[in-house]
Design a protein around this motif. Structure first.
Motif, short mmCIF file in Angstrom:
data_model
loop_
_atom_site.label_atom_id
_atom_site.label_comp_id
_atom_site.label_asym_id
_atom_site.label_seq_id
_atom_site.Cartn_x
_atom_site.Cartn_y
_atom_site.Cartn_z
N LYS A 153 1.91 -61.32 -0.21
CA LYS A 153 0.61 -61.19 -0.88
C LYS A 153 -0.46 -60.71 0.08
O LYS A 153 -1.26 -59.81 -0.24
N GLU A 154 -0.50 -61.31 1.27
CA GLU A 154 -1.52 -60.93 2.24
C GLU A 154 -1.31 -59.49 2.71
O GLU A 154 -2.28 -58.71 2.80
N LYS A 156 0.26 -57.03 1.19
CA LYS A 156 0.00 -56.10 0.09
C LYS A 156 -1.51 -55.92 -0.12
O LYS A 156 -1.98 -54.80 -0.38
N SER A 157 -2.26 -57.00 -0.01
CA SER A 157 -3.72 -56.91 -0.17
C SER A 157 -4.34 -56.05 0.93
O SER A 157 -5.27 -55.28 0.68
N LYS A 169 -3.58 -52.44 0.22
CA LYS A 169 -4.48 -51.99 -0.85
C LYS A 169 -5.88 -51.69 -0.30
O LYS A 169 -6.57 -50.79 -0.80
N GLY A 189 -1.62 -64.02 -8.35
CA GLY A 189 -2.41 -63.16 -9.20
C GLY A 189 -2.44 -63.68 -10.62
O GLY A 189 -1.61 -64.52 -11.01
N TRP A 224 -5.71 -65.38 -7.15
CA TRP A 224 -5.53 -64.74 -5.86
C TRP A 224 -6.68 -63.81 -5.48
O TRP A 224 -7.04 -63.70 -4.30
N GLY A 225 -7.29 -63.14 -6.45
CA GLY A 225 -8.37 -62.20 -6.15
C GLY A 225 -9.48 -62.79 -5.29
O GLY A 225 -10.04 -62.11 -4.43
N GLU A 279 -8.04 -62.95 -1.77
CA GLU A 279 -7.86 -61.59 -1.28
C GLU A 279 -9.18 -61.08 -0.71
O GLU A 279 -9.21 -60.43 0.35
N ASP A 280 -10.28 -61.38 -1.36
CA ASP A 280 -11.60 -60.97 -0.88
C ASP A 280 -11.90 -61.57 0.49
O ASP A 280 -12.46 -60.91 1.37
#
Length: 359
Positions: free
Chosen positions: A19-20, A22-23, A26, A174, A343-344, A347-348
């Motif tokens: 997850k980290e 991939k973020s 992105k 997510g 998760w958003g 992610e920020d």
């Protein structure tokens, strides 16, 4: 920015690391994951959703025996990191943190230490545990930034002397848009590691006594015992891919995160399945006095229990006899997940950290 992450597993993938990474991809970063393939059976190189994965040896058994081969993994990984020349080295957990420490002091590379667990709690009491604890404190104070899984770790590390540069990135997921229709019969699902200290065998016993449909998926040291004990109305499903496990969680009325609270790491834990259950409107049984229990109380999405058969049996019976309350708790958990724990939000935090802004 070129980022190198290090993990002591083969990245199959590791959910949090994935997850980290991939973020960050992105957000426009070039991300490598250097993973230790102890089994020697995964591709040496592959690209997973833009993440460049490189797996290294040596082969090694799991458990205490891996310590003997760990220096060889460090050597292999360090040579590769030097070739990649990252702007940031992002080490996951204590067992790869030494790579960040060495690179920072030899090359001046920015080092982010991502702490998933308290490693000293995995070591029997004694001189070795004290050594691990001392080393971990030194590493925490040396890193440029530290990432932790919840506020409980922040409080603990401040007591250790790390006062700033701590960022919370929880083990969330997510948004799950689909909410599944529940089983007609009251059903409990457990998906995860099958190991002592997770109340698995005890839950099988209680479920059989109460006639609860209990469905278990996963693998681990208790797998043989779980297979042996799982007779109707309990069922062992074996290992399930993540999508299938999420569906099983979604069609169940309840799940449980009942980790032995004698371990400080267990009391602090907020695993993926906590947020998966909330997102899927599945009610939770958790250990009272834990960080998970604080979140369950906040969301009114389950029942805290003592870590004993009597308390768990009583609370499980409450859920069985209160279908309207179970439905209400499930919906309440999803509301809190969408508002505060998806998760958003985290992610920020991660992206801002890589942009040089503190939280």
């Amino acid at each position: 920015m070129r980022v190198v992450m290090t993990v002591s597993n083969p990245f199959k993938p590791d959910p949090r690391v994935y997850k980290e990474a991939k973020s960050l991809v992105k957000a426009g970063h070039e991300v490598y994951v250097i993973a230790w393939d102890r089994e020697g059976k995964y591709p040496k190189e592959e690209i997973v959703d833009g993440i460049k994965v490189i797996r290294l040896g040596p082969r090694a058994a799991y458990g205490a025996a891996m310590v003997l081969k760990l220096p060889l993994f460090y050597l292999n990984a360090f040579h590769l990191v030097l070739k990649l020349k990252p702007h940031v080295i992002h080490t996951h957990d204590f067992d790869t943190a030494v790579l960040g420490f060495v690179l920072k002091f030899l090359k001046g590379t920015k080092w982010i230490y991502d702490v998933h667990d308290l490693y000293e709690t995995f070591v029997p009491p004694g001189a070795i545990r004290k050594l691990v604890l001392s080393l971990d404190r030194m590493l925490l104070l040396s890193a440029d930034s530290v990432i932790v899984v919840n506020r409980g770790f922040v409080s603990l590390f401040r007591k250790w002397g790390r006062l700033g540069g701590i960022h919370v990135v929880m083990n969330s997921i997510g948004e799950i848009k689909q909410v599944f229709k529940k089983h007609r019969k009251f059903t409990v699902f457990y998906g995860g590691v099958l190991s002592p200290g997770r109340f698995i065998l005890e839950m099988i016993k209680i479920s059989r006594e109460l006639g609860v449909s209990l469905r278990i998926a996963g693998f681990g040291t208790l797998e043989g015992r779980v297979k042996e004990m799982c007779k109707r109305p309990c069922e062992f499903l074996g290992y399930l891919p993540r999508n299938e496990a999420l569906k099983e969680m979604g069609i169940a009325h309840a799940t449980f995160i009942l980790y032995d609270p004698s371990s400080e790491n267990n009391r602090l834990a907020t695993p993926n399945k906590l947020f998966e259950a909330m997102a899927l409107e599945t009610t939770l049984l958790v250990v009272d006095g834990s960080t998970a229990a604080e979140i369950v109380r906040e969301g009114r999405c389950g029942l805290p229990c003592e870590y004993d058969e009597k308390s768990v049996r009583e609370n499980l019976l409450k859920l069985m006899e209160s279908p309207k309350d179970v439905k209400k708790m499930g919906r309440s958990g999803r509301r809190l997940f969408l508002k505060k724990y998806r998760w958003g939000r985290f992610e920020d935090v991660l992206v801002r950290l890589y942009g040089g802004k503190s939280t």
